[in-house]
Design an enzyme around this catalytic site. Structure first.
Site, PDB file in Angstrom:
ATOM      1  N   ASP A  92       0.859  -1.194   0.000  1.00 31.62           N
ATOM      2  CA  ASP A  92       0.000   0.000   0.000  1.00 31.62           C
ATOM      3  C   ASP A  92       0.889   1.235   0.000  1.00 31.62           C
ATOM      4  O   ASP A  92       1.022   1.935   1.002  1.00 31.62           O
ATOM      5  CB  ASP A  92      -0.929  -0.022   1.217  1.00 31.62           C
ATOM      6  CG  ASP A  92      -1.839   1.196   1.284  1.00 31.62           C
ATOM      7  OD1 ASP A  92      -2.042   1.846   0.239  1.00 31.62           O
ATOM      8  OD2 ASP A  92      -2.339   1.493   2.387  1.00 31.62           O
ATOM      9  N   GLN A 334     -40.483  10.820  -5.833  1.00 31.66           N
ATOM     10  CA  GLN A 334     -39.433  10.380  -6.756  1.00 31.66           C
ATOM     11  C   GLN A 334     -40.084   9.611  -7.892  1.00 31.66           C
ATOM     12  O   GLN A 334     -41.274   9.322  -7.852  1.00 31.66           O
ATOM     13  CB  GLN A 334     -38.390   9.518  -6.032  1.00 31.66           C
ATOM     14  CG  GLN A 334     -37.241  10.315  -5.449  1.00 31.66           C
ATOM     15  CD  GLN A 334     -35.959   9.510  -5.271  1.00 31.66           C
ATOM     16  OE1 GLN A 334     -35.999   8.327  -4.984  1.00 31.66           O
ATOM     17  NE2 GLN A 334     -34.822  10.162  -5.420  1.00 31.66           N
ATOM     18  N   ASP A 453     -30.680  14.604  -9.936  1.00 28.79           N
ATOM     19  CA  ASP A 453     -30.033  15.804  -9.430  1.00 28.79           C
ATOM     20  C   ASP A 453     -28.521  15.600  -9.416  1.00 28.79           C
ATOM     21  O   ASP A 453     -28.037  14.736  -8.706  1.00 28.79           O
ATOM     22  CB  ASP A 453     -30.567  16.168  -8.036  1.00 28.79           C
ATOM     23  CG  ASP A 453     -30.661  14.954  -7.098  1.00 28.79           C
ATOM     24  OD1 ASP A 453     -30.969  13.851  -7.567  1.00 28.79           O
ATOM     25  OD2 ASP A 453     -30.430  15.128  -5.897  1.00 28.79           O
ATOM     26  N   GLU A 657     -21.333   4.488  -6.592  1.00 28.17           N
ATOM     27  CA  GLU A 657     -22.677   4.948  -6.950  1.00 28.17           C
ATOM     28  C   GLU A 657     -22.852   5.136  -8.450  1.00 28.17           C
ATOM     29  O   GLU A 657     -23.918   4.851  -9.006  1.00 28.17           O
ATOM     30  CB  GLU A 657     -22.932   6.280  -6.215  1.00 28.17           C
ATOM     31  CG  GLU A 657     -24.234   6.959  -6.547  1.00 28.17           C
ATOM     32  CD  GLU A 657     -24.299   8.378  -5.993  1.00 28.17           C
ATOM     33  OE1 GLU A 657     -25.425   8.887  -5.846  1.00 28.17           O
ATOM     34  OE2 GLU A 657     -23.240   8.977  -5.711  1.00 28.17           O
TER      35      GLU A 657
END
EC number: 3.2.1.28
Length: 736
Positions: A92, A334, A453, A657
């Site tokens: 790492d 929604q 949005d 996401e």
């Protein structure tokens, strides 16, 4: 669609599965006791000696541990803490508690094999195996293990199988919430609460006395969590919602009676639901539908069913399926997906005794929502007969970061000689009137209700747009309700008093013909106002300017999902529109041309080019399949799945996401206003992101078996298709 893939189950020590979930795998004392390989003390002493030699800079004589060349059911004997520290210090190199292709370590670590009692060694090589080792040891450490016997199969597992398994066995559980005593501390946490005292708080609707009593008792029984219980008034106005913005909280959802397994007593239990993840820790509207597509494939039917019933509760008590179940969302909905969600669940439970009643409840709730929200003022445009995202509300949306609207409000608070906070307070409570600002926030709230949005497609105009997405969804409502009344309820559905709104009367009978007429009228309006034959796609319609917009949006393919397009329109879309949106990693949200130039004064918006989102992909795949464009659906699904799998393999198991579908190397990096959810984990990702998890599981049903095998070897689509063509040409030449 191919069958759901099953994780290969390989026998391991004591017949435990190599691929057990982490809790089962790491809490088994029997599994991690090396009794089959010799005395445990000997292994400890050897590893202790090796550790001392390494700290002194000495090398172990080769004869003490030859390399293990065997490859059957190899297992490693690992001291967790020192190995984890060695792994991080060596591999790492950027210190972010992840091992990725961007780290510059040697990409090799030697482990001791359990079969040789630690005498033989084996090299773990490459980013993927080393990052999996980091993830596994991080989990082992969290479960309190000092020593583990780790199966190599968990390190070199096919990445498609690994991600599918993690979603099924870990991510869904990590994202599941209940608003009851079992987990209210977790469920009530709100990363969007910017107040000075973000204590847990729950608002209970007026017509739910059992919930009110339950939460008051819970608050009394657990005073340490400081749970604030508030009963909502009968009528909820925008002014009331603004008034409670300084005390935000969860909104109660449905509960059920269950039997406590310890006491045998009947107790109230919150119906579970899945949250999106990251900063979004509540029940969301269209996220939940998308999540249900994956849940149903993973046989988590009860969870999907519970989410439908939670939505029915919201419609009954709050008047709508909410943007999400927080107090500041009370005026906002929604994109509506309830009918399709309920029908998919019903298909899985139709053999159960309460299945028909479940579907009746959901359809009645959808009818109430349809009439009270989507075809009523202010959302209905009476001229076109089409609907708009146009929620009620007043003031500045409180869920955004404190400085989100700073650039918008700066001229106004300076004009009134106030600080930013002073102006927001005065404006929210109507002490200052600014009509232009009212207009701005009307459209801003509409953008948030749309779920998109933000986007330049919608900015400053959304409340005036009859959008493709909303109206195709309402067409789907109308056709779903018609079909269900006809096929399930004998073409007669009686409306009880609690579901009556507008002109609906208690005892009124709804038939399929009524809803068939509604869908036909909507299709005519969609064809008239939204369809563009020349462009070969659907566009939003501006009800204020009375003209069709020209922003090219991926929502055009929602028309295929809903079935509103004719076969001719579908064929034109595939020929003319699809090439504009198809990119390396799947479908773009919009075209680069429509987005326009980006700069310091005009930054990226996350629902514009070059970003792609799971909902757009899943709806397009399903729509293309519906019109028999199987090859196109498979191709798009493969590209999306490959992009996710490649990022998962190269970047320590990341699932986020949204993605930049134009970036082959690091598509999870998004340069937009809200960043990306799912990135900030240490060592191991534990939840992914709700609708991306679902898109992965659902997408594996779209691609064929040959594609799945290629996906497991991380073969890019172009390479895969070229190999197929070469094989086909070779076979043809051999036939000549």
């Amino acid at each position: 669609m191919s069958e759901a893939p099953q994780a290969r189950r390989v026998g391991s020590v004591d017949d435990h599965s190599v691929y057990d979930d982490a809790k089962t795998y790491y809490t088994s004392e029997e599994r991690h006791n090396n009794s089959r390989s010799g005395p445990r003390q000997r292994t400890y002493s050897q590893n202790s000696l090796l550790g001392q030699m390494e700290r002194l800079g000495l090398k172990e004589p080769f004869r003490r541990g030859s390399h293990d060349e065997s490859n059957h059911n190899r297992r490693f004997l690992i001291q967790v803490d020192p190995t984890l520290e060695s792994l991080k210090s060596q591999e790492d190199t950027d210190g972010n508690m992840q091992i990725t292709i961007e780290d510059n370590g040697p990409k090799v670590l030697t482990l001791r094999t359990a079969g040789s009692n630690g005498h033989n060694r084996f090299d773990i090589r490459g980013t993927y195996m080393l990052s999996n080792l980091l993830q596994e040891l991080t989990l082992a450490q969290e479960y309190g293990r000092k020593q583990v016997i780790l199966d190599e199969a968990r390190l070199n597992e096919n990445p498609v199988n690994r991600l599918s398994r993690l979603i099924r066995d870990h991510f869904w559980d990590a994202l599941t919430r209940r608003i009851d005593a079992s987990s209210i501390e977790v469920a009530a946490k709100d990363p969007k609460d910017w107040t000075d005292d973000p204590r847990p708080r729950i608002y209970v609707p007026k017509g739910a006395p059992e919930q009110l009593e339950y939460y008051k008792k819970l608050a009394a029984d657990k005073p340490d969590i400081r749970l604030d219980v508030v009963e909502l008034p009968e009528t909820i106005t925008p002014e009331y919602v603004v008034g409670i913005n300084k005390a935000p909280g969860l909104l109660a959802v449905d509960m059920e009676e269950t039997v406590d397994p310890k006491t045998g007593e009947r107790v109230m239990s919150g119906r579970p639901f899945v949250v999106p993840g990251g900063r979004f820790n509540e029940l969301y509207g269209w996220d939940s539908y998308m999540e249900s597509l994956g849940l149903l494939v993973n046989d988590k039917v009860y969870l999907a069913k519970s989410m439908v019933l939670n939505f029915c509760f919201c419609i009954k008590h709050y008047g709508k399926i909410l943007n999400a179940t927080r107090s500041y969302y009370l005026c906002r909905s929604q994109p509506p997906f309830l009918t399709d969600m309920a029908l998919r669940v019903y298909d899985k439970i139709r053999h159960e005794p309460d299945a028909t009643e479940f579907l009746r409840t959901a359809i009645l709730a959808a009818i109430k929502e349809y009439h009270s929200v989507w075809v009523a003022e202010p959302r209905l445009d009476p001229v076109t007969g089409l609907s708009r995202y146009r929620p009620e509300g007043t003031g500045v949306p409180p869920e955004t970061e404190a400085d989100h609207f700073l650039h918008i409000l700066e001229p106004y608070y300076k004009k009134h000689n106030m600080t930013f906070k002073e102006f927001v307070e005065a404006y929210n409570f109507g002490r200052i009137r600014e009509p232009e600002l009212d207009k701005y926030f009307l459209h801003d709230r509409a953008v948030r209700e749309s779920g998109h949005d933000t986007s330049y497609r919608l900015e400053g105009v959304c409340a005036d747009l009859a959008t493709v997405d909303l109206n195709t969804l309402l067409f789907k409502y109308e056709t779903d309700i018609a079909r269900t009344i006809r096929n399930v309820f004998g073409d007669k559905l009686v409306i009880p008093a609690e579901y009556c709104v507008g002109s609906l009367q208690p005892g009124q009978v709804e038939t399929s013909a009524i809803w068939d007429r509604r869908s036909k009228r909507r299709k005519l309006a969609i064809d008239k106002y939204l369809w563009n034959e020349e462009a070969g796609m659907y566009f939003d319609y501006d009800t204020a300017k009375r003209q069709q917009c020209n922003y090219e949006s991926c929502t055009t393919f929602w028309a295929l999902w809903a079935g509103v397009a004719s076969p001719k329109q579908a064929a034109i879309m595939v020929t003319r529109a699809l090439p504009k949106f198809e990119a390396y990693g799947g479908l773009l949200s919009g075209t680069e041309e429509s987005r326009g130039q980006i700069g310091l004064d005009r930054p990226n918006r996350q629902w514009d080019y070059p970003y792609g989102w799971a909902p757009q992909q899943m709806l397009a795949w399903t729509g293309l399949y519906r019109y028999s464009f199987t090859e196109e659906a498979e191709r798009l699904a493969y590209k999306w799945l490959f992009m996710i799998t490649k990022a998962f393999s190269d970047f320590n198991g990341v699932v986020v996401e949204k993605y930049d579908v134009t970036r082959p190397v690091d598509p999870h990096r998004v340069d937009a206003e809200y960043g990306n959810q799912g990135l900030g984990f240490k060592g191991v990702a534990k939840e992914g992101f709700g609708w991306v998890n679902a898109s992965y599981i659902y997408g594996l049903q779209i691609i064929n078996a040959h594609m799945r095998r290629a996906l497991g070897t991380l073969t890019p689509y172009d390479t895969f298709i070229k190999a197929l063509e070469d094989n086909r040409n070779r076979a043809l030449s051999e036939m000549v």
